[in-house]
Design a protein around this motif. Structure first.
Motif, PDB file in Angstrom:
ATOM      1  N   GLY A 109       0.845  -1.194   0.000  1.00 17.99           N
ATOM      2  CA  GLY A 109       0.000   0.000   0.000  1.00 17.99           C
ATOM      3  C   GLY A 109       0.874   1.235   0.000  1.00 17.99           C
ATOM      4  O   GLY A 109       1.789   1.350   0.815  1.00 17.99           O
ATOM      5  N   ARG A 111       1.080   5.605  -0.285  1.00 24.79           N
ATOM      6  CA  ARG A 111       0.537   6.958  -0.362  1.00 24.79           C
ATOM      7  C   ARG A 111       1.708   7.876  -0.694  1.00 24.79           C
ATOM      8  O   ARG A 111       2.461   8.312   0.181  1.00 24.79           O
ATOM      9  N   ARG A 127      -7.806  13.678  -0.707  1.00 25.04           N
ATOM     10  CA  ARG A 127      -7.356  12.480  -1.424  1.00 25.04           C
ATOM     11  C   ARG A 127      -6.359  11.687  -0.590  1.00 25.04           C
ATOM     12  O   ARG A 127      -6.353  10.455  -0.597  1.00 25.04           O
ATOM     13  N   GLU A 128      -5.502  12.403   0.158  1.00 21.68           N
ATOM     14  CA  GLU A 128      -4.576  11.710   1.052  1.00 21.68           C
ATOM     15  C   GLU A 128      -5.345  10.912   2.098  1.00 21.68           C
ATOM     16  O   GLU A 128      -5.023   9.750   2.375  1.00 21.68           O
ATOM     17  N   THR A 130      -8.365   9.732   1.912  1.00 26.46           N
ATOM     18  CA  THR A 130      -9.037   8.594   1.281  1.00 26.46           C
ATOM     19  C   THR A 130      -8.063   7.431   1.092  1.00 26.46           C
ATOM     20  O   THR A 130      -8.401   6.269   1.372  1.00 26.46           O
ATOM     21  N   ASP A 131      -6.852   7.739   0.643  1.00 31.50           N
ATOM     22  CA  ASP A 131      -5.847   6.691   0.440  1.00 31.50           C
ATOM     23  C   ASP A 131      -5.422   6.066   1.769  1.00 31.50           C
ATOM     24  O   ASP A 131      -5.285   4.845   1.880  1.00 31.50           O
ATOM     25  N   ILE A 132      -5.199   6.907   2.776  1.00 36.20           N
ATOM     26  CA  ILE A 132      -4.789   6.392   4.079  1.00 36.20           C
ATOM     27  C   ILE A 132      -5.883   5.533   4.695  1.00 36.20           C
ATOM     28  O   ILE A 132      -5.618   4.483   5.302  1.00 36.20           O
ATOM     29  N   SER A 133      -7.137   5.958   4.547  1.00 32.18           N
ATOM     30  CA  SER A 133      -8.254   5.176   5.062  1.00 32.18           C
ATOM     31  C   SER A 133      -8.281   3.783   4.443  1.00 32.18           C
ATOM     32  O   SER A 133      -8.477   2.771   5.136  1.00 32.18           O
ATOM     33  N   SER A 134      -8.055   3.724   3.138  1.00 28.95           N
ATOM     34  CA  SER A 134      -8.028   2.429   2.450  1.00 28.95           C
ATOM     35  C   SER A 134      -6.870   1.563   2.941  1.00 28.95           C
ATOM     36  O   SER A 134      -7.034   0.363   3.185  1.00 28.95           O
ATOM     37  N   MET A 135      -5.688   2.178   3.119  1.00 32.76           N
ATOM     38  CA  MET A 135      -4.526   1.408   3.552  1.00 32.76           C
ATOM     39  C   MET A 135      -4.688   0.894   4.977  1.00 32.76           C
ATOM     40  O   MET A 135      -4.337  -0.256   5.273  1.00 32.76           O
ATOM     41  N   PHE A 150       2.703  12.498   4.288  1.00 33.70           N
ATOM     42  CA  PHE A 150       1.294  12.575   4.651  1.00 33.70           C
ATOM     43  C   PHE A 150       1.102  13.563   5.799  1.00 33.70           C
ATOM     44  O   PHE A 150       1.878  13.599   6.744  1.00 33.70           O
TER      45      PHE A 150
END
Length: 324
Positions: A109, A111, A127-128, A130-135, A150
């Motif tokens: 994963g 970012r 957007r950061e 959103t990516d961190i939430s997914s990871m 981040f």
């Protein structure tokens, strides 16, 4: 078919030897990444100077590595290097290193900042997030997580808090994580601590010039243990060509904040008033300092010497407005 395959394997082996690449060893039982003298496979081919190799040693007890250092020190290159080498090992490729032991990884994963896009109606920080939430949701004890800068897209306190909480979450899961950041307050504010909860502090080394010399800062691109003492923003600005008077004012503000002194606004000249270079330097030095009784003797002596040269010359008539 076997003969053709053998020829291809021999050709690949010779190619790997020419590039000083070696076959990594897989460890299916425990999750660890150990790379000796790892190198970025693309960066070393395009670099005009010899590429500086770095080791990677990540285990359960030290699963989160937080890398600090100035902008030009090689943090992002190191972060990408770790991800690329782990990926190459998983597709059966030789990798540029002395030797490597890499466990099987369920996913990588990342970012890493990219160019902004107008396609999605989201801010850069959104957007950061959103990516961190997914990871964070997908991270497992066998994941590799890469985080580059981040938290700097919002208020400093919010960014530091969000990044610190995310790193602790990844450390609790046991996910191997490499985070590059300028937020030194993570450690100075005790949001996270080096050597506890699986977190390890790393820094990229830079050779800083001695004060008063005309030498430039030189990055050494070598990763060592510890926390960077500064992000060297003024040095980075100098390398980027920022004008000297802006750098002088920046340095004055930085020094005032470090010593907890008041920061005063610079005086404004009336229209038509002309100052010599010495006069400008004097005003800059004097106005950027809250109190001179705590300054170093050589700095006070320099100010007095400059003032003496101005008073001894016939430069009356310069009209300056009082500071607001």
């Amino acid at each position: 078919i076997d003969e053709k395959r053998t020829r291809q394997e021999l050709k690949g082996t010779r190619h790997s030897e020419e590039l000083s690449q070696n076959q990594p060893q897989a460890l299916p039982a425990k999750y660890t990444i150990h790379i000796k003298d790892g190198r970025h496979p693309l960066q070393e081919l395009t670099s005009k100077t010899p590429f500086v190799p770095n080791d990677v040693r990540m285990t359960r007890s030290g699963c989160v590595h937080v890398v600090t250092g100035p902008n030009f020190s090689g943090k992002s290159c190191y972060l990408r290097q770790v991800g690329i080498l782990v990926y190459m090992a998983h597709i059966g490729s030789f990798i540029p290193c002395t030797y490597a032991t890499i466990s099987l990884t369920d996913h990588i994963g990342a970012r890493i900042p990219i160019a902004d896009s107008c396609e999605r109606p989201q801010s850069s920080f959104q957007r950061e997030l959103t990516d961190i939430s997914s990871m964070l949701g997908r991270a497992t004890p066998r994941s590799l997580i890469l985080m580059d800068e981040f938290g700097k897209g919002t208020h400093p306190v919010s960014g530091i808090s969000m990044l610190g909480a995310s790193l602790k979450c990844l450390a609790a899961k046991g996910s191997l994580t490499v985070c590059a950041t300028h937020l030194l307050e993570l450690f100075t504010m005790n949001v996270i601590s080096d050597g506890t909860d699986g977190i390890r502090a790393k820094r990229m080394t830079v050779m800083l010039p001695a004060k008063g010399t005309e030498e430039k800062a030189r990055p050494l691109f070598k990763l060592v243990d510890g926390i960077s003492s500064s992000s060297a923003a003024v040095i980075c600005a100098d390398r980027a060509g920022i004008r000297p008077h802006v750098l002088n004012r920046t340095e004055g503000i930085v020094q005032a904040q470090r010593s907890q002194r008041s920061i005063y606004r610079l005086w404004k000249m009336k229209r038509g008033a002309q100052l010599t270079e010495d006069q400008r330097n004097f005003l800059t030095m004097f106005a950027a300092t809250g109190t001179w009784d705590v300054e170093k003797k050589e700095e006070v002596a320099g100010l007095l010497k400059l003032a003496s040269s101005l008073l001894s010359s016939d430069q009356d008539g310069e009209d300056l407005e009082k500071p607001e």
